[in-house]
Design a protein around this motif. Structure first.
Motif, PDB file in Angstrom:
ATOM      1  N   GLY A 160      -0.777  -9.351   3.797  1.00 26.24           N
ATOM      2  CA  GLY A 160      -0.808  -8.603   4.179  1.00 26.24           C
ATOM      3  C   GLY A 160       0.706  -7.976   3.912  1.00 26.24           C
ATOM      4  O   GLY A 160       0.966  -7.347   3.918  1.00 26.24           O
ATOM      5  N   SER A 161       0.692  -8.465   2.404  1.00 32.85           N
ATOM      6  CA  SER A 161       2.548  -7.986   2.434  1.00 32.85           C
ATOM      7  C   SER A 161       2.286  -6.504   1.025  1.00 32.85           C
ATOM      8  O   SER A 161       3.937  -6.210   1.060  1.00 32.85           O
ATOM      9  N   GLY A 162       1.065  -6.822   1.155  1.00 29.89           N
ATOM     10  CA  GLY A 162       0.486  -5.483   0.140  1.00 29.89           C
ATOM     11  C   GLY A 162       1.256  -5.741  -1.481  1.00 29.89           C
ATOM     12  O   GLY A 162       0.170  -4.540  -2.147  1.00 29.89           O
ATOM     13  N   LYS A 163       0.651  -6.659  -2.287  1.00 34.64           N
ATOM     14  CA  LYS A 163       0.692  -7.160  -3.411  1.00 34.64           C
ATOM     15  C   LYS A 163      -1.255  -6.857  -3.940  1.00 34.64           C
ATOM     16  O   LYS A 163      -1.251  -6.326  -4.950  1.00 34.64           O
ATOM     17  N   THR A 164      -2.067  -6.727  -2.919  1.00 35.89           N
ATOM     18  CA  THR A 164      -3.520  -5.776  -3.375  1.00 35.89           C
ATOM     19  C   THR A 164      -3.247  -4.912  -3.873  1.00 35.89           C
ATOM     20  O   THR A 164      -4.205  -4.542  -4.904  1.00 35.89           O
ATOM     21  N   ARG A 191     -11.806  -5.124  -0.988  1.00 38.52           N
ATOM     22  CA  ARG A 191     -10.594  -5.364  -1.167  1.00 38.52           C
ATOM     23  C   ARG A 191     -10.992  -6.826  -0.322  1.00 38.52           C
ATOM     24  O   ARG A 191     -11.736  -6.087   1.190  1.00 38.52           O
ATOM     25  N   ALA A 250       3.068 -13.140   0.914  1.00 39.52           N
ATOM     26  CA  ALA A 250       2.059 -14.039   1.835  1.00 39.52           C
ATOM     27  C   ALA A 250       0.766 -12.683   2.058  1.00 39.52           C
ATOM     28  O   ALA A 250       0.755 -11.520   1.719  1.00 39.52           O
ATOM     29  N   GLY A 252      -7.851  -8.701  -0.075  1.00 35.44           N
ATOM     30  CA  GLY A 252      -6.417  -9.602   0.771  1.00 35.44           C
ATOM     31  C   GLY A 252      -6.425  -8.314   1.659  1.00 35.44           C
ATOM     32  O   GLY A 252      -6.805  -8.043   2.510  1.00 35.44           O
ATOM     33  N   ASP A 253      -5.609  -8.043   0.702  1.00 33.39           N
ATOM     34  CA  ASP A 253      -4.646  -6.718   1.544  1.00 33.39           C
ATOM     35  C   ASP A 253      -3.858  -5.507   1.035  1.00 33.39           C
ATOM     36  O   ASP A 253      -3.243  -5.816   0.474  1.00 33.39           O
TER      37      ASP A 253
END
Lengths: 223, 385
Positions: free
Chosen positions: A43-47, B382, A41, B384-385
């Protein structure tokens, strides 16, 4: 093993009041030729995970080895060379430079290598032809459609013929037809031996990957 | 080739912004250079005063009147060659006999300052042009008692300058300047001694010598001033000298002279100075804003450079080199047009012009450095996250 990440920790604003613990004890191994989908999702940290793999940020903890090299211990100049030669990066918003045409955008990573000017242009043309967008070479990037822009971004990522392509939501800005076309291109690349790690939150897209790694609240879940 | 390409990409599409910046820098250099030139002259006078040590003697010899009486042509030549070897001697040349009136009384002037001729309106032999004018020692004792060749003694590079019948040796030092003093050239005045003693004569020897005038800032027509020398042993301060001069004139210290000269420049003709200062501020703002806007305009490029494998240091180096090129071009164009602004044969203020451009560069560099350092390429791209 091409990529090996052990117990990777990443904290933004470490030690400050607004500290964010983006990745917690994340471990992952990737073989050459893998096609890994990182799913999670927002904000999960994948990027963040992808950026660590790409050598753009250094993790605050853990070990990262790329083809036996300790990436975490690299100096800035070594890390820059690593990004240039080992990693191709495809962004959701393409990341094309607006003051340059298509050919110049594809040439960009090669500008930072020791390639000769003549070879740079030849290689860029070869990639554009391979992706069937050679007719766009003189276009400015604001004259391209979303799909065309993403193909140019892919061509740029492939410019240095890197062993690994990192794609951060590459289909995020594309319609379904164009997404399908882009995925076909990525699968073709993967079949040719290029390792691909792709961040997505689209389950349908992720199903086309050989492996799916799920990430939640900074932790990698079992595959 | 690739570096050139990368540098070219640092500039705007048709280089319009860059052309404006270059034009501004050139303009400011051309406007500011004359002012800097004047300041340079002012500082050089100050330097001259500082460099004069030991017996400071400026004089002209008279080959038409006095010298032939004592020396033949060859002796005369040898004599002045010897004098020229003395470290303290600044200039040697011709002089003349003149007469003038002070407070209606006649006075003889044997050594005078050619540069003051036009101010003094002396009755003098008209065989010298103003171009030859050089400072000359005016000394009441010389005119009253001594003549060159009689009592000026040369010994091992030092001039002994007797000012009394006892052949007392006197050393001089720079004490300040005499300004707007109509009488200082008349220190020799025999009949006017009463009014002049306070300036030029003390019972225990000469205490003060007024030297010839010089134009501090000729273009802006600053009042001529004279270096004021006093005997090394003399305890008089500039204030005490002023008190003794009274209404005849005004002496001031070198420091005050320097400060006042700047004020004079401003009060006499402030427009060029003010314009130059305004242009400098404008130019500084322009260069700095150009540097800032460049960083803003190119920060996405910077982020992509980073992602594609260029280190921060190299990206910064490209930006700095691009800016440096602009400034070098500005300097070269300025040098080409400099003859329009000043007489380059007389101008020695090039270091000022260069230092001004370098200062602009330092400001712009600081902005580029701080702005690029604050860019987070990852954060910028950035989504995304």
């Amino acid at each position: 093993m091409l990529i090996e990440l052990n117990q990777i920790d990443m904290k933004y604003n470490k030690g400050q009041e607004n500290e964010v613990h983006a990745l917690k004890q994340a471990s992952l191994s990737v073989e050459q030729g893998d096609f890994v989908g990182l799913v999670g999702a927002s904000g999960s940290g994948k990027t963040t995970f992808l950026q660590i793999i790409g050598g753009m940020i250094r993790p605050t903890g853990g070990d990262y080895f790329f083809d036996g090299m300790n990436v975490r211990a690299m100096k800035d100049s070594q890390l820059a060379r690593f990004r240039n030669q080992k990693i191709g990066y495809v962004l959701q918003d393409y990341g094309l430079l607006r003051d340059r045409n298509v050919l110049e955008n594809v040439c960009l990573p090669m500008m930072f290598s020791h390639m000769k000017w003549h070879d740079v242009e030849n290689r860029a043309m070869e990639l554009l032809t391979e992706l069937h967008i050679d007719h766009l070479k003189a276009r400015r990037v604001n004259q391209l459609s979303g799909g065309q822009s993403q193909l140019v971004a892919v061509a740029r990522a492939l410019a240095m013929n890197p062993p690994v392509i990192l794609a951060d939501e590459p289909t995020g800005s594309l319609d379904s037809n164009t997404s399908a076309h882009l995925m076909e291109s990525l699968i073709k690349l993967n079949n040719a031996g290029t390792t691909i790690l792709m961040v997505t939150h689209n389950e349908e897209i992720s199903r086309q990957c050989k492996r799916i790694v799920r990430i939640r609240d900074g932790r990698l879940l079992a595959e | 080739m690739k570096l050139l390409y990368m540098l070219k990409k640092q500039y705007s599409r048709f280089c319009l912004r860059e052309m404006v910046v270059v034009a501004q820098i050139v303009l400011i250099v051309l406007l500011f250079t004359p002012i800097l030139s004047k300041l340079d002259r002012l500082l050089s006078i100050d330097q001259l005063a500082k460099n004069i040590q030991g017996p400071a003697l400026f004089f002209q010899a008279d080959d038409y009147y006095f010298m032939p009486e004592f020396l033949d042509a060859q002796e005369y030549s040898v004599f002045f060659d010897e004098i020229r070897k003395c470290d303290a001697v600044q200039e040697v040349g011709q002089t003349s006999v003149a007469g003038c009136a002070i407070n209606g009384e006649g006075a003889s002037v044997y050594f005078y300052n050619d540069a003051l001729l036009k101010h003094l309106r002396l009755q003098t032999a008209n065989y010298k042009s103003e171009e030859d004018a050089i400072p000359v020692l005016i000394n009441q004792s010389l005119t009253q008692k001594y003549r060159i060749g009689d009592h000026i003694i040369l010994d091992n590079g030092t001039i002994f300058f007797p000012v009394s019948s006892e052949y007392q040796t006197v050393q001089f030092q720079v004490a300040g300047v005499l300004k707007n003093n109509d009488y200082y050239y008349s220190l020799v005045g025999g009949a006017s001694r009463i009014t002049l003693e306070s300036i030029g004569y003390r019972d225990d020897g000469l205490c003060m010598i007024a030297l010839g005038s010089f134009n501090i800032v000729p273009v802006l027509d600053i009042d001529p001033s004279s270096l004021l020398f006093i005997e090394t042993e003399c305890s008089d301060t500039v204030n005490q000298i002023n008190a003794s001069i009274g209404h005849l004139g005004h002496a001031e210290s070198i420091e005050v002279m320097r400060k006042n000269s700047l004020n004079n420049i401003l009060s006499t003709n402030p427009l060029p100075f003010v314009t130059a200062v305004l242009m400098t501020m404008l130019c500084l703002a322009s260069v700095c804003s150009y540097a800032y806007v460049s960083v803003i305009r190119l920060r996405e490029n910077f982020a992509m450079y980073y992602i594609c494998g260029l280190s921060r240091k190299k990206a910064l180096a490209i930006a700095i080199i691009a800016l440096l090129l602009l400034l070098i071009i500005s300097l070269l164009i300025s040098l080409v047009f400099l003859p329009l602004s000043v007489d380059v044969t007389q101008y020695n203020g090039l270091p000022y012009s260069i230092s001004m451009i370098v200062s602009l560069f330092v400001f712009a560099f600081a902005i580029i450095f701080t702005q690029y350092s604050s860019i987070d390429p990852i954060k910028l791209m950035r989504k995304g996250d």
